[in-house]
Scaffold this motif. Structure first.
Motif, short mmCIF file in Angstrom:
data_model
loop_
_atom_site.label_atom_id
_atom_site.label_comp_id
_atom_site.label_asym_id
_atom_site.label_seq_id
_atom_site.Cartn_x
_atom_site.Cartn_y
_atom_site.Cartn_z
N THR A 1 24.17 5.91 -17.54
CA THR A 1 24.83 5.69 -16.24
C THR A 1 26.31 6.01 -16.41
OG1 THR A 1 24.90 3.34 -16.83
CG2 THR A 1 23.20 4.02 -15.28
N GLY A 2 26.87 6.71 -15.41
CA GLY A 2 28.27 7.15 -15.52
C GLY A 2 28.41 8.36 -16.43
N GLY A 3 27.36 9.18 -16.50
CA GLY A 3 27.35 10.32 -17.42
C GLY A 3 28.13 11.53 -16.95
N PHE B 1 34.23 11.14 -18.36
CA PHE B 1 34.77 11.69 -19.61
C PHE B 1 33.84 11.41 -20.81
CE2 PHE B 1 37.99 10.26 -23.05
CZ PHE B 1 37.89 11.45 -23.74
N ILE B 2 33.68 10.15 -21.17
CA ILE B 2 32.91 9.85 -22.39
C ILE B 2 31.42 10.08 -22.16
CG2 ILE B 2 32.48 8.17 -24.24
CD1 ILE B 2 35.05 6.74 -23.37
N GLY B 3 30.94 9.70 -20.96
CA GLY B 3 29.51 9.87 -20.65
C GLY B 3 29.08 11.32 -20.76
N ALA C 1 27.52 8.05 -9.63
CA ALA C 1 27.89 8.03 -8.21
C ALA C 1 28.82 9.18 -7.86
CB ALA C 1 28.56 6.70 -7.88
N LEU C 2 29.33 9.89 -8.86
CA LEU C 2 30.32 10.96 -8.64
C LEU C 2 31.50 10.44 -7.82
CD1 LEU C 2 28.06 14.12 -8.09
CD2 LEU C 2 29.07 13.25 -10.21
N THR C 3 32.14 9.42 -8.34
CA THR C 3 33.39 8.94 -7.76
C THR C 3 34.46 10.00 -8.04
OG1 THR C 3 34.20 7.89 -9.78
CG2 THR C 3 32.73 6.57 -8.37
N ASP D 1 24.66 5.02 -7.08
CA ASP D 1 25.71 4.05 -7.33
C ASP D 1 25.07 2.79 -7.93
OD1 ASP D 1 27.60 1.96 -6.99
OD2 ASP D 1 28.47 2.96 -5.24
N ILE D 2 25.56 2.33 -9.06
CA ILE D 2 24.93 1.17 -9.72
C ILE D 2 25.10 -0.12 -8.92
CG2 ILE D 2 25.00 2.15 -12.06
CD1 ILE D 2 27.41 0.22 -12.61
N THR D 3 25.95 -0.10 -7.90
CA THR D 3 26.07 -1.30 -7.06
C THR D 3 25.11 -1.23 -5.86
OG1 THR D 3 27.83 -0.41 -5.63
CG2 THR D 3 28.53 -1.48 -7.65
N PHE E 1 27.92 3.68 -19.12
CA PHE E 1 29.32 4.11 -19.10
C PHE E 1 29.93 3.91 -17.71
CE2 PHE E 1 27.27 6.76 -22.30
CZ PHE E 1 28.18 6.82 -23.34
N ALA E 2 29.09 3.69 -16.69
CA ALA E 2 29.59 3.69 -15.31
C ALA E 2 30.60 2.56 -15.12
CB ALA E 2 28.42 3.51 -14.34
N ALA E 3 31.79 2.93 -14.70
CA ALA E 3 32.84 1.93 -14.51
C ALA E 3 34.02 2.56 -13.79
CB ALA E 3 33.31 1.39 -15.86
N SER F 1 37.64 -7.32 -15.77
CA SER F 1 36.30 -7.00 -15.26
C SER F 1 35.38 -6.57 -16.41
CB SER F 1 36.37 -5.91 -14.17
OG SER F 1 36.74 -4.66 -14.73
N LYS F 2 35.93 -5.87 -17.39
CA LYS F 2 35.11 -5.45 -18.54
C LYS F 2 34.73 -6.66 -19.40
CE LYS F 2 34.19 -1.72 -19.63
NZ LYS F 2 33.05 -0.83 -19.27
N ALA F 3 35.66 -7.59 -19.58
CA ALA F 3 35.36 -8.80 -20.36
C ALA F 3 34.29 -9.63 -19.65
CB ALA F 3 36.63 -9.62 -20.57
N ARG G 1 32.89 -1.83 -28.41
CA ARG G 1 34.27 -1.97 -27.93
C ARG G 1 35.14 -0.98 -28.70
NH1 ARG G 1 34.17 -8.55 -27.94
NH2 ARG G 1 33.09 -8.81 -25.94
N CYS G 2 35.52 0.06 -28.02
CA CYS G 2 36.23 1.16 -28.67
C CYS G 2 37.67 1.24 -28.19
CB CYS G 2 35.48 2.46 -28.37
SG CYS G 2 36.10 3.86 -29.29
N SER G 3 38.48 1.87 -29.01
CA SER G 3 39.89 2.08 -28.66
C SER G 3 40.05 3.34 -27.80
CB SER G 3 40.72 2.19 -29.94
OG SER G 3 40.28 3.30 -30.69
#
Ligand code: NAD
Ligand code: DAU
Length: 335
Positions: free
Chosen positions: A7-9, A12-14, A34-36, A59-61, A80-82, A152-154, A175-177
């Motif tokens: 999801t969210g592919g 960038f990272i997806g 969702a192609l935001t 859209d995951i929502t 990855f969707a966020a 929101s991520k936490a 959890r990546c930098s």
């Protein structure tokens, strides 16, 4: 062969992860996005005809999108969707709460219903807050997020762990930098600075530019995600870092030097609100348990990345001349 729902592919990272799965594994891939403003289907043009790849706009929502996924077969879900940009979360937090928290819960419910092998939540080192000069974030560092984005991520991370503890859903959290590499949306530091420098436009450095980020090439991150998906201990969190801390000003000067542009393009602008000063990641757990370590040296990675943006000016131009232009003007006209 097993199927990975990403999801969210289209972000960038997806998109880098999907390229990696298609080229280096035999998994089938379903990409729901969702192609935001940040999602770009062109990031995947080279795989779109591959029989192992399928794209679904959703859209995951949204309950309809989730219902569509119930009818599909998949073994893993990598989320990855966020909403991902800290500055946007300061301007308008609502969408961050919806997508990053409620969207994640929808995917967890879906994963329970489908009884999948593993749910992977792509989280961030920003959930730990900010460091001073010393120390590193470990998986046991307390959650201390600063921005609406990192909060929101936490929140999502805690819900993921609750589904593991309460419902036995097999999960991992990574959890990546800070990632860098191809296909990053040019609101983020590195592609923004490259784009501005190429056009001889000012390079906006927040505050005094002393803030430190630990940079990791996106290829290293993607390799780590697959290792966690296949071999990570259920219920566990894995930090990933690049072992490459840079002050923002130092990094911006490096970009200018590689591009042969003058430092006079640098503009010190008003600092980000509640700007985290330093991120640095202790990744000894994943190194010891899964034998993962970053491989791309920053000096090589940043040169390759700059070359990629220079060779893909059309990709960049299409984005910066679109909706993003309005956002850019709003963000930077007042500084
Ligand atoms: P990105 O903004 O480039 O991409 C996000 C993608 O999610 C886009 O394709 C967008 O269309 C999609 N999306 C957004 N809302 C959606 C929704 N409601 N339903 C379906 N799709 C939706 O982000 P990125 O930098 O690739 O980050 C991906 C993930 O990795 C995020 O969860 C982020 O928190 C995490 N992360 C990013 C970094 C980094 O440095 N970029 C570092 C660590 C963790
Ligand atoms: O650490 C992981 C996080 O890295 C991810 O979770 C986020 O999704 C991702 O956006 C990134 O967050 P940052 O806030 O660290 O990234 P950004 O590229 O926005 O900024 C990097 C640093 O550069 C930060 O200290 C702010 C500064 N900056 C940023 C921009 C866009 C500037 O000085 N000028 C700028 O114009």
């Amino acid at each position: 062969m097993d199927t990975v729902l990403v999801t969210g592919g289209a972000g960038f990272i997806g998109s880098n992860f999907i390229h990696f799965l298609i080229s280096s594994s035999s998994y089938n891939v379903i990409n729901l996005d969702a192609l935001t403003y940040a999602g770009n289907i062109k990031n995947l043009s080279s795989v779109e005809k591959d029989s192992r790849y399928r794209f679904i706009k959703g859209d995951i929502t949204s309950p309809e999108a989730i219902r569509q996924l119930v009818d599909l077969d998949f073994d893993y879900l990598v989320n990855f969707a966020a909403e991902t940009h800290v500055d946007r979360s300061i301007l308008a937090p609502d969408r961050f709460i919806l997508t990053n928290i409620l969207g994640t819960q929808n995917l967890l419910n879906l994963s329970l219903q489908k009884q999948i092998r593993k749910y992977i939540q792509i989280s961030t080192d920003e959930v730990y807050g900010s460091l001073g000069r010393e120390g590193f974030f470990s998986e046991n560092s307390p959650l201390d997020p600063t921005s609406p984005y990192s909060a929101s991520k936490a929140s999502a991370d805690l819900i993921v762990l609750a589904y593991f503890k309460t419902f036995d859903l097999p999960v991992n959290i990574t959890r990546c930098s800070n990632n860098y590499g191809p296909y990053q949306f040019p609101e983020k530091l590195i592609p923004l600075m490259i784009n501005n420098a190429v056009k001889n436009k000012p390079l906006p450095v927040y505050g005094d530019g002393s803030n430190i980020r630990d940079w990791i090439h996106v290829d290293d991150h993607c390799r780590g995600i697959l290792q966690v998906m296949e071999k990570g201990r259920s219920g566990d969190i894995y930090n990933m870092g690049g072992n490459s801390e840079k002050q923002n000003l130092e990094l911006v000067k490096t970009i200018l030097e590689i591009l042969g542009k003058p430092e006079s393009l640098i503009r010190f602008v008003t600092d980000r609100k509640a700007h985290d000063w330093r991120y640095a990641v202790d990744y000894s757990k994943i190194r010891q348990e899964l034998r993962w370590a970053p491989q791309v040296k920053f000096t090589d990675g940043i040169r390759d990345t700059i070359a990629w943006y220079l060779n893909n000016q059309d990709w960049l131009e299409e984005i910066v001349s679109g909706e993003y232009q309005h956002y850019y003007e709003k963000m930077y006209s007042t500084r």
